[in-house]
Design a protein around this motif. Structure first.
Motif, PDB file in Angstrom:
ATOM      1  N   ILE A  17      -5.843   9.966   9.420  1.00 59.90           N
ATOM      2  CA  ILE A  17      -5.346   9.686   8.063  1.00 59.90           C
ATOM      3  C   ILE A  17      -6.515   9.316   7.154  1.00 59.90           C
ATOM      4  O   ILE A  17      -7.455   8.620   7.578  1.00 59.90           O
ATOM      5  CB  ILE A  17      -4.310   8.535   8.108  1.00 59.90           C
ATOM      6  CG1 ILE A  17      -3.158   8.899   9.062  1.00 59.90           C
ATOM      7  CG2 ILE A  17      -3.747   8.241   6.733  1.00 59.90           C
ATOM      8  CD1 ILE A  17      -2.145   7.796   9.249  1.00 59.90           C
ATOM      9  N   ASN A  20      -7.722   6.135   1.898  1.00 64.45           N
ATOM     10  CA  ASN A  20      -6.812   5.528   0.911  1.00 64.45           C
ATOM     11  C   ASN A  20      -5.393   5.404   1.461  1.00 64.45           C
ATOM     12  O   ASN A  20      -4.692   4.415   1.212  1.00 64.45           O
ATOM     13  CB  ASN A  20      -6.838   6.306  -0.405  1.00 64.45           C
ATOM     14  CG  ASN A  20      -6.397   7.741  -0.242  1.00 64.45           C
ATOM     15  OD1 ASN A  20      -6.513   8.313   0.851  1.00 64.45           O
ATOM     16  ND2 ASN A  20      -5.883   8.338  -1.290  1.00 64.45           N
ATOM     17  N   LYS A  21      -4.988   6.378   2.268  1.00 63.25           N
ATOM     18  CA  LYS A  21      -3.633   6.327   2.834  1.00 63.25           C
ATOM     19  C   LYS A  21      -3.534   5.246   3.915  1.00 63.25           C
ATOM     20  O   LYS A  21      -2.499   4.596   4.053  1.00 63.25           O
ATOM     21  CB  LYS A  21      -3.246   7.692   3.401  1.00 63.25           C
ATOM     22  CG  LYS A  21      -3.101   8.755   2.328  1.00 63.25           C
ATOM     23  CD  LYS A  21      -2.330   9.950   2.834  1.00 63.25           C
ATOM     24  CE  LYS A  21      -2.027  10.929   1.717  1.00 63.25           C
ATOM     25  NZ  LYS A  21      -3.136  11.854   1.446  1.00 63.25           N
ATOM     26  N   ASP A  24      -3.161   2.008   2.117  1.00 63.56           N
ATOM     27  CA  ASP A  24      -1.785   1.871   1.615  1.00 63.56           C
ATOM     28  C   ASP A  24      -0.799   1.566   2.739  1.00 63.56           C
ATOM     29  O   ASP A  24       0.116   0.763   2.569  1.00 63.56           O
ATOM     30  CB  ASP A  24      -1.359   3.147   0.880  1.00 63.56           C
ATOM     31  CG  ASP A  24      -1.922   3.200  -0.529  1.00 63.56           C
ATOM     32  OD1 ASP A  24      -2.108   2.125  -1.115  1.00 63.56           O
ATOM     33  OD2 ASP A  24      -2.195   4.303  -1.026  1.00 63.56           O
TER      34      ASP A  24
ATOM     35  N   ASN B  62       6.461   2.863   2.699  1.00 63.26           N
ATOM     36  CA  ASN B  62       6.355   2.579   1.271  1.00 63.26           C
ATOM     37  C   ASN B  62       7.142   1.335   0.848  1.00 63.26           C
ATOM     38  O   ASN B  62       7.536   1.206  -0.314  1.00 63.26           O
ATOM     39  CB  ASN B  62       6.879   3.795   0.492  1.00 63.26           C
ATOM     40  CG  ASN B  62       6.169   4.002  -0.816  1.00 63.26           C
ATOM     41  OD1 ASN B  62       4.955   3.919  -0.869  1.00 63.26           O
ATOM     42  ND2 ASN B  62       6.918   4.245  -1.885  1.00 63.26           N
ATOM     43  N   GLY B 174       7.101  12.306  -0.414  1.00 63.56           N
ATOM     44  CA  GLY B 174       6.050  11.986   0.561  1.00 63.56           C
ATOM     45  C   GLY B 174       6.049  13.033   1.659  1.00 63.56           C
ATOM     46  O   GLY B 174       6.293  14.210   1.397  1.00 63.56           O
ATOM     47  N   TYR B 176       3.842  13.047   5.295  1.00 62.89           N
ATOM     48  CA  TYR B 176       2.533  13.357   5.874  1.00 62.89           C
ATOM     49  C   TYR B 176       2.654  13.805   7.330  1.00 62.89           C
ATOM     50  O   TYR B 176       1.678  14.252   7.912  1.00 62.89           O
ATOM     51  CB  TYR B 176       1.604  12.139   5.790  1.00 62.89           C
ATOM     52  CG  TYR B 176       1.404  11.618   4.387  1.00 62.89           C
ATOM     53  CD1 TYR B 176       1.086  12.486   3.344  1.00 62.89           C
ATOM     54  CD2 TYR B 176       1.532  10.268   4.093  1.00 62.89           C
ATOM     55  CE1 TYR B 176       0.898  12.018   2.061  1.00 62.89           C
ATOM     56  CE2 TYR B 176       1.338   9.782   2.807  1.00 62.89           C
ATOM     57  CZ  TYR B 176       1.030  10.667   1.798  1.00 62.89           C
ATOM     58  OH  TYR B 176       0.847  10.200   0.528  1.00 62.89           O
ATOM     59  N   GLU B 261       7.106   8.978   4.829  1.00 60.85           N
ATOM     60  CA  GLU B 261       5.728   9.465   4.962  1.00 60.85           C
ATOM     61  C   GLU B 261       5.305   9.770   6.399  1.00 60.85           C
ATOM     62  O   GLU B 261       4.650  10.758   6.658  1.00 60.85           O
ATOM     63  CB  GLU B 261       4.771   8.423   4.369  1.00 60.85           C
ATOM     64  CG  GLU B 261       4.939   8.297   2.862  1.00 60.85           C
ATOM     65  CD  GLU B 261       4.071   7.220   2.260  1.00 60.85           C
ATOM     66  OE1 GLU B 261       3.841   6.196   2.926  1.00 60.85           O
ATOM     67  OE2 GLU B 261       3.639   7.410   1.117  1.00 60.85           O
TER      68      GLU B 261
END
Lengths: 229, 405
Positions: A17, A20-21, A24, B62, B174, B176, B261
């Motif tokens: 990853i 920045n992610k 977060d 989140n 989102g 990922y 995410e």
């Protein structure tokens, strides 16, 4: 108590990853302090050469960029989440022989430290920079990772240089380390999002880098917790 | 060949049904975005104080941003109640951070172990409801993010006489990981399409539990939270009872975001197996329509049953392409942030959804927030037996599940 993780990898080395992610992900989960510790891998072995070949390492030529990116994220994390982001690296001396291999976290580092240097030189340079040194995963791990025994097998020689030992790493707890009563912390060795749920450190100190380093070095007000959702 | 023609016909019917759903989403969006946007709605001057009830359990993707978005509301008077069962919940720390960051906001963190019923979300809502101050309550799940004018947008519907409950469409954002992309694709296509279709064309009341605004008086008139403490689909039952009491249940124009995410595929499958069991218990025979509305799965069945021939393979590929294009059209229409390449995964997701469609026919138990329940009619929950012969059945399932994991 501050909820902390001091062993985190990003895409600057072999994490999956982006920086920045990752910041977060930890900020959204309510962490108080984290350290970004991408690998700096030795070049004097075939395993190390492979890591350089595939760029799974921070190198001297991109170290400044790496540090600037962490500083930027640290400012953002502090303003948005009130979370400390500490710059660091994981010195990774990888060899075929596990007894020769060792990984060392250097936290709150200012300048580049090469993994090709000998151990004493690395520790002394870390002290000169007032970085915190942590012997990571010093004993047998349960996953497929390569074990790193060198520091533990030579603990009488190196213990004086080491500020803390990783007593727990991701899902493993190293009982043999606890028996020695060395200063300890616990980390996730984060590479993927699911590693968020793993062993973590709790610190009873002020939320600033100096206080955190002092708390770990003195090993007072330190606890570990298995962070689960 | 006959078998192929049957499945081909069903697939084509499914594609037509999906086209109708796309049409419903398009008409819904055009109806609800053209004349009003954001602050223009303030012309109604109807801004009663609102209590936002936020049941928290664990960390959602989140979470910090989700909770923070409720502190940015452009609305004159509202309170936020974060309700948890215990202080060791990791969400407690995040709620604490939000409260500390916004000291000027009316935020309460309420921790109380409540075991009135079997539905853990309702158990979380009961104490929050008890301490809420205002005549309007908004039940809002912890995994949604809203924009600044959310409260203004939804409350204006309450000014219309006869409206008892306002809900919202959910957009998946989102993504990922593969599991998160699957989840967002499913929310944006199947869930969005079905809810829009039922609401726009069949005028059936649809309630999405992630956001429900109502008056306390109306909720109490239909039995309050105590009336739904033992049902799994408390949102559906509240909507149904509200409708039966003569109040209108409507979908607001304001689309809210569900940010997913880093989901794993297992989490995606678990959630949709649970939701499938719930719809099977509520809908009965209507549940079969879901399989018919899955053209990709129908198109893959001949490939599996008759083997990979040029015809079966070409047909499955053509239907998958059409469905993926439909997914893409909806995605663009609702403004999701999914990458164009993510839509390639849509047919694979549909095949998985087709496979787990059968699970509710074989099992009537769910594991939700760590507890196992038996689901009955209208999603009525009952505890699983802990002793006796039938308890062994669940123990064996649990052992197999643990081994596989």
């Amino acid at each position: 108590m501050l909820l902390c993780d001091f062993h985190i990898h990003t895409k600057y080395s072999d994490g999956s990853i982006e920086l920045n992610k990752v910041v977060d992900l930890y900020g959204q989960a309510g962490f108080d302090a984290v350290a970004i510790t991408d690998h700096v891998v030795n070049k004097d072995s075939s395993i190390g050469k492979l890591a350089h070949r595939f760029r799974y390492t921070v190198r001297e030529d991109n170290f400044i960029e790496y540090m600037e990116a962490i500083q930027y994220e640290a400012a953002r994390a502090w303003s948005k989440y009130g979370m400390l982001v500490i710059p660091g690296i994981e010195i990774s001396k990888n060899y075929i022989d596990s007894d020769k291999s060792a990984h060392i976290l250097l936290l709150d580092l200012k300048g580049f430290v090469s993994a090709c240097w000998d151990y004493e030189k690395i520790f002394l340079e870390a002290k000169r920079q007032d970085a915190l040194t942590v012997a990571c995963h010093p004993h047998t791990m349960s996953d497929m990772s390569k074990d790193t025994y060198h520091l533990w097998n030579n603990r009488d020689r190196y213990a004086k240089y080491i500020d803390a030992w990783e007593i727990a790493n991701r899902d493993d707890v190293f009982n043999v380390v606890s028996l020695k009563k060395y200063p300890y912390i616990a980390n996730s060795d984060f590479h993927k999002a699911r590693h968020l749920y793993s062993w973590k450190t709790l610190l009873n100190c002020k939320k600033d880098v100096g206080a955190i380093k002092q708390c770990i070095r003195h090993n007072k007000g330190v606890a570990i917790t298995l962070f689960r959702n | 060949m006959v078998l192929f023609l049957i499945f081909a016909t069903l697939s084509i019917i499914g594609l037509f049904a999906y086209t109708a759903q796309i049409w419903a989403v398009r008409s819904y969006r055009s109806l609800h975005t053209a004349p009003h946007s954001g602050e223009n709605n303030s012309c109604t001057n109807f801004f009663p104080p609102i209590s936002i009830l936020k049941p928290l359990k664990g960390l959602d993707d989140n979470l910090f941003d989700n909770l923070e978005s409720f502190c940015h509301q452009d609305y004159p008077q509202y309170e936020i109640i974060f309700s948890l069962q215990n202080e060791n919940d990791p969400a407690f720390k995040v709620a604490r951070m939000i409260k500390d960051k916004y000291p000027q906001k009316n935020i309460t963190i309420h921790v109380e172990r409540c075991s009135s019923g079997l539905n853990p979300k309702v158990n979380n809502l009961i104490p929050a409801y008890r301490i809420s101050k205002y005549p309007y309550i908004l039940i809002s799940d912890s995994n949604v993010t809203v924009r600044r004018h959310y409260l203004k947008e939804i409350i204006r519907n309450m000014a219309t006489p006869g409206v008892g409950l306002v809900s919202n469409l959910i957009r998946g954002m989102g993504g990922y990981s593969v599991g998160a992309v699957f989840e967002n694709l499913h929310l944006n296509t199947f869930v969005m399409g079905s809810v829009s279709f039922l609401d726009r064309f069949l005028k059936m009341p649809c309630v999405v539990g992630k956001s429900m605004l109502m008056r306390k008086t109306d909720l109490e008139a239909i039995g309050g939270f105590m009336g739904v403490k033992d049902v799994l689909a408390e949102d559906y039952v509240i909507g149904k009872r509200m409708h039966e009491s003569g109040k209108r249940v409507i979908l607001s124009r304001h689309m809210i975001d569900n940010v997913n995410e880093y989901w794993g595929i297992r989490k995606f499958l678990n959630r949709h197996t649970r939701w499938g069991k719930l719809r099977w218990q509520i809908g009965g025979a209507k549940y079969c329509s879901e399989l018919l509305c899955n053209p990709v799965f129908m198109a893959f069945l001949p490939l599996i049953i008759l083997g990979p021939t040029r015809l079966t393979f070409a047909f499955a590929a053509a239907v998958s392409l059409c469905k993926a294009m439909g997914d893409f059209i909806i995605g663009r229409r609702i403004g999701t942030d999914l990458k164009a390449s993510s839509y390639v995964l849509g047919p694979l997701k549909d095949v998985l959804i087709g496979v787990i469609w059968f699970v509710p026919l074989l099992s009537n138990t769910v594991i939700w927030r760590g507890n196992r329940y038996i689901i009955g009619k209208d999603s009525q929950l009952s505890s699983c037996p802990e002793t006796g012969i039938s308890s062994w059945r669940y123990r064996i399932f649990d052992t197999i599940r643990a081994r596989v994991a």
